[in-house]
Scaffold this motif. Structure first.
Motif, PDB file in Angstrom:
ATOM      1  N   GLU A  69       0.689  -1.265   0.198  1.00 48.73           N
ATOM      2  CA  GLU A  69       0.013   0.041  -0.078  1.00 48.73           C
ATOM      3  C   GLU A  69       0.910   1.448  -0.038  1.00 48.73           C
ATOM      4  N   ALA A  70       1.844   1.135   0.829  1.00 45.54           N
ATOM      5  CA  ALA A  70       2.832   2.366   0.651  1.00 45.54           C
ATOM      6  C   ALA A  70       3.313   2.597  -0.555  1.00 45.54           C
ATOM      7  N   MET A  71       3.927   1.356  -1.148  1.00 47.39           N
ATOM      8  CA  MET A  71       4.587   1.553  -2.282  1.00 47.39           C
ATOM      9  C   MET A  71       3.539   2.136  -3.355  1.00 47.39           C
ATOM     10  N   LEU A  72       2.424   1.746  -3.351  1.00 49.68           N
ATOM     11  CA  LEU A  72       1.390   2.027  -4.384  1.00 49.68           C
ATOM     12  C   LEU A  72       1.207   3.948  -4.123  1.00 49.68           C
ATOM     13  N   HIS A  73       1.205   4.443  -2.837  1.00 48.26           N
ATOM     14  CA  HIS A  73       1.226   5.726  -2.556  1.00 48.26           C
ATOM     15  C   HIS A  73       2.492   6.398  -2.964  1.00 48.26           C
ATOM     16  N   PHE A  74       3.554   5.821  -2.916  1.00 55.22           N
ATOM     17  CA  PHE A  74       4.699   6.236  -3.445  1.00 55.22           C
ATOM     18  C   PHE A  74       4.938   6.421  -4.693  1.00 55.22           C
ATOM     19  N   ALA A  75       4.255   5.445  -5.673  1.00 56.22           N
ATOM     20  CA  ALA A  75       4.325   5.403  -7.072  1.00 56.22           C
ATOM     21  C   ALA A  75       3.337   6.516  -7.295  1.00 56.22           C
ATOM     22  N   THR A 104       1.783   9.075   4.492  1.00 58.14           N
ATOM     23  CA  THR A 104       2.096   7.800   4.383  1.00 58.14           C
ATOM     24  C   THR A 104       2.874   7.176   5.812  1.00 58.14           C
ATOM     25  N   LEU A 105       3.429   8.151   6.457  1.00 62.04           N
ATOM     26  CA  LEU A 105       4.109   7.739   7.744  1.00 62.04           C
ATOM     27  C   LEU A 105       3.137   7.727   8.786  1.00 62.04           C
ATOM     28  N   ALA A 106       2.103   8.576   8.671  1.00 63.87           N
ATOM     29  CA  ALA A 106       1.187   8.477   9.768  1.00 63.87           C
ATOM     30  C   ALA A 106       0.221   7.252   9.479  1.00 63.87           C
ATOM     31  N   TYR A 107      -0.335   7.126   8.183  1.00 65.99           N
ATOM     32  CA  TYR A 107      -1.574   6.111   8.107  1.00 65.99           C
ATOM     33  C   TYR A 107      -0.835   4.776   7.611  1.00 65.99           C
ATOM     34  N   SER A 115       7.335   0.031   8.689  1.00 72.63           N
ATOM     35  CA  SER A 115       8.447   0.532   9.695  1.00 72.63           C
ATOM     36  C   SER A 115       8.952   2.037   9.032  1.00 72.63           C
ATOM     37  N   ARG A 116       9.612   2.735   9.907  1.00 69.37           N
ATOM     38  CA  ARG A 116      10.131   4.176   9.606  1.00 69.37           C
ATOM     39  C   ARG A 116      11.231   3.809   8.509  1.00 69.37           C
ATOM     40  N   ASP A 117      11.751   2.841   8.790  1.00 69.79           N
ATOM     41  CA  ASP A 117      13.043   2.624   7.858  1.00 69.79           C
ATOM     42  C   ASP A 117      12.562   2.219   6.169  1.00 69.79           C
ATOM     43  N   VAL A 118      11.660   1.415   6.125  1.00 63.87           N
ATOM     44  CA  VAL A 118      10.964   1.179   4.769  1.00 63.87           C
ATOM     45  C   VAL A 118      10.325   2.588   4.112  1.00 63.87           C
ATOM     46  N   TRP A 119       9.892   3.482   5.059  1.00 57.44           N
ATOM     47  CA  TRP A 119       9.287   4.573   4.562  1.00 57.44           C
ATOM     48  C   TRP A 119      10.488   5.499   4.174  1.00 57.44           C
ATOM     49  N   GLU A 120      11.530   5.563   5.046  1.00 60.56           N
ATOM     50  CA  GLU A 120      12.658   6.392   4.713  1.00 60.56           C
ATOM     51  C   GLU A 120      13.254   6.024   3.212  1.00 60.56           C
TER      52      GLU A 120
END
Ligand code: Z5A
Length: 212
Positions: A69-75, A104-107, A115-120
């Motif tokens: 889901e985070a990857m979709l938001h970042f795409a 993305t970091l909040a949701y 994890s924050r590492d993946v977000w970063e």
């Protein structure tokens, strides 16, 4: 270090559902334009054709693994930055963006356990050195925001999450603001729309040094 001369400023609006981001974005863009600044209003997920297609996919339903889901938001964000935000800033246009990477970091982070590492890592891949010049965090107890959001009709898949999820998202946003006080300003979103606009313009004057 200040922004490059001639480059626009990047202002993001963050917060939970119904906090008033869309309302503020409209008013803020109007006020900045009235003061003579070129302004672009945009939002996430979305803001470019491919990103709008991803928005329909994400908000349309389904159940995603938090990393997926985070990857979709970042795409979607990558398309948004490459086609809309970056060119506007390069052209000297001020960008007012309803949600950005903090969401993305909040949701997906505080809310869903990413994890924050993946977000970063995803920020590094997607954004390079781009960061907002100013982030206005509209803070509101989730039950009040949800009441405002649901009064408009159908709930999307995020709005249907539990109260505990929305409490984690709020705490996640407040933690980001506490970690980056030079970038983030927390605004009391329970105030009237006019008061929230005035607080935002004061923050822009104080933080970005312009007479908006
Ligand atoms: N999401 C994610 O999980 N990860 C990500 O990386 C990103 C997003 C970027 C997008 O939904 C969803 O995607 C979002 C997070 C997730 N979750 N949800 N839902 P969206 O774009 O459809 O919705 P939203 O971003 O949450 O915005 P919203 O619900 O439309 O709320 P808002 O823009 O903050 O509020 P508003 O539309 O300005 O106001 C809501 C109502 O309150 C409206 O009737 C206004 O007239 C009223 N209002 C506004 N301000 C006030 C004040 N100050 N007082 C009283 N009433 C007010």
């Amino acid at each position: 270090m200040g922004p490059e001369p001639g480059r626009g400023r990047f202002i993001t609006l963050e917060g939970g559902e119904g906090a008033g981001k869309t309302t503020l974005s409209r008013a803020l863009a109007g006020a900045l334009a009235a003061s003579g600044l070129p302004v672009l209003r945009t939002r996430e997920p979305g803001g470019a054709p491919g990103a709008e297609a991803v928005r329909a996919l994400i908000l349309g339903g389904g159940s995603w693994d938090p990393v997926a889901e985070a990857m979709l938001h970042f795409a979607a964000r990558r398309e948004h930055v490459a086609r809309t935000i970056g060119p506007a800033l390069d052209a000297g246009i001020w960008v007012v963006c309803d949600r950005f990477a903090d969401s993305t970091l909040a949701y997906q982070g505080a809310g869903q356990g990413l994890s924050r590492d993946v977000w970063e890592c995803l920020c590094g891949l997607t954004l390079g050195a781009l960061r907002p010049d100013l982030t206005l965090l509209l803070d509101l107890p989730p039950e009040r925001g949800m009441g405002r959001a649901l009064s408009r009709g159908d709930a999307n898949r995020y709005e249907r999450q539990s109260d505990a999820f929305h409490a984690r998202v709020r705490d996640g946003f407040l933690a980001i603001a506490a970690q980056e006080p030079e970038r983030c300003v927390v605004l009391d979103a329970s105030r009237s729309p006019g008061e929230v606009l005035d607080l935002s313009l004061a923050a822009i004057r104080n933080r970005l040094g312009v007479a908006a």
